[in-house]
Design a protein around this motif. Structure first.
Motif, PDB file in Angstrom:
ATOM      1  N   LEU A 105       1.208  -1.716  -0.086  1.00  0.00           N
ATOM      2  CA  LEU A 105       0.066   0.153   0.139  1.00  0.00           C
ATOM      3  C   LEU A 105       0.922   1.193   0.299  1.00  0.00           C
ATOM      4  N   ASP A 106       1.952   1.226   0.617  1.00  0.00           N
ATOM      5  CA  ASP A 106       3.033   2.652   0.861  1.00  0.00           C
ATOM      6  C   ASP A 106       3.602   2.351  -0.778  1.00  0.00           C
ATOM      7  N   SER A 107       3.969   1.692  -1.017  1.00  0.00           N
ATOM      8  CA  SER A 107       4.082   1.449  -2.966  1.00  0.00           C
ATOM      9  C   SER A 107       3.719   2.495  -3.614  1.00  0.00           C
ATOM     10  N   VAL A 108       2.314   1.997  -3.614  1.00  0.00           N
ATOM     11  CA  VAL A 108       1.495   2.315  -4.665  1.00  0.00           C
ATOM     12  C   VAL A 108       0.433   3.597  -3.980  1.00  0.00           C
ATOM     13  N   GLN A 109       0.440   4.337  -2.458  1.00  0.00           N
ATOM     14  CA  GLN A 109       0.127   5.195  -2.051  1.00  0.00           C
ATOM     15  C   GLN A 109       1.717   6.347  -2.946  1.00  0.00           C
ATOM     16  N   GLN A 110       2.832   6.230  -2.816  1.00  0.00           N
ATOM     17  CA  GLN A 110       3.420   6.205  -3.392  1.00  0.00           C
ATOM     18  C   GLN A 110       3.479   6.722  -4.583  1.00  0.00           C
TER      19      GLN A 110
END
Length: 177
Positions: A105-110
């Motif tokens: 999720l952190d990667s997608v939000q970045q």
């Protein structure tokens, strides 16, 4: 000239995005990059001729439509992926599952923030025309060189020079004997 460009640009809703100034011994120069609303570009460009002689002018445009559509599509997909990951996280029970989903999720939000930043940059590029103006002070003509009557080979052969030389030679010959 730089002050006039700045005031003209701000008067029509534009701004200076970059500028530099160099003062030389014989002349000075400046480069100013201005962002202008596209509908004001012609009137702004026409006003530049009041500053001096335009030596050259180039105008071009860049179509960013394909890049914009691609970024918009990538943003839509990333936001859909974010929703799915949030739904999975809400159902996750094990700590390692929650951490794995959180990392993804952190990667997608970045990615979403990066894409939004690129879209904002393109919106700004489309919202303003970029004008780069190079100003050069005319080089003053070289000073006229006037020959110095007291220099050069022939100037040393004046009557006073010949008389002085003869007097020294006579004096030196008497002193030697």
């Amino acid at each position: 000239a730089v002050a006039k460009i700045t005031s003209d640009a701000t008067a029509i809703g534009g701004y200076i995005s970059d500028s530099s100034y160099t003062a030389g011994e014989d002349s000075s120069s400046a480069t100013v990059t201005v962002r202008i609303p596209p509908e004001k570009l012609k009137s702004f460009s026409d006003g530049l001729s009041d500053l001096g002689t335009i030596q050259s002018s180039n105008m071009y445009s860049q179509d960013v439509t394909a890049n914009y559509v691609d970024l918009t599509s990538r943003l839509t997909n990333a936001e859909a992926q974010e929703k799915q990951l949030l739904a999975i996280m809400a159902q996750a029970v094990k700590i390692e599952d929650i951490l794995a989903v959180r990392q993804e999720l952190d990667s997608v939000q970045q990615d979403i923030e990066t894409i939004k930043g690129q879209l904002r940059l393109m919106d700004n590029q489309v919202g303003y025309s970029t004008v780069t103006i190079q100003i050069t002070e005319p080089t003053p003509p070289p000073a006229e060189v006037k020959p110095d009557p007291n220099s050069g080979l022939l100037s040393s052969w004046t009557m006073s020079y010949i008389g002085t030389s003869m007097q020294k030679a006579f004096t030196n010959s008497i002193a030697v004997t």
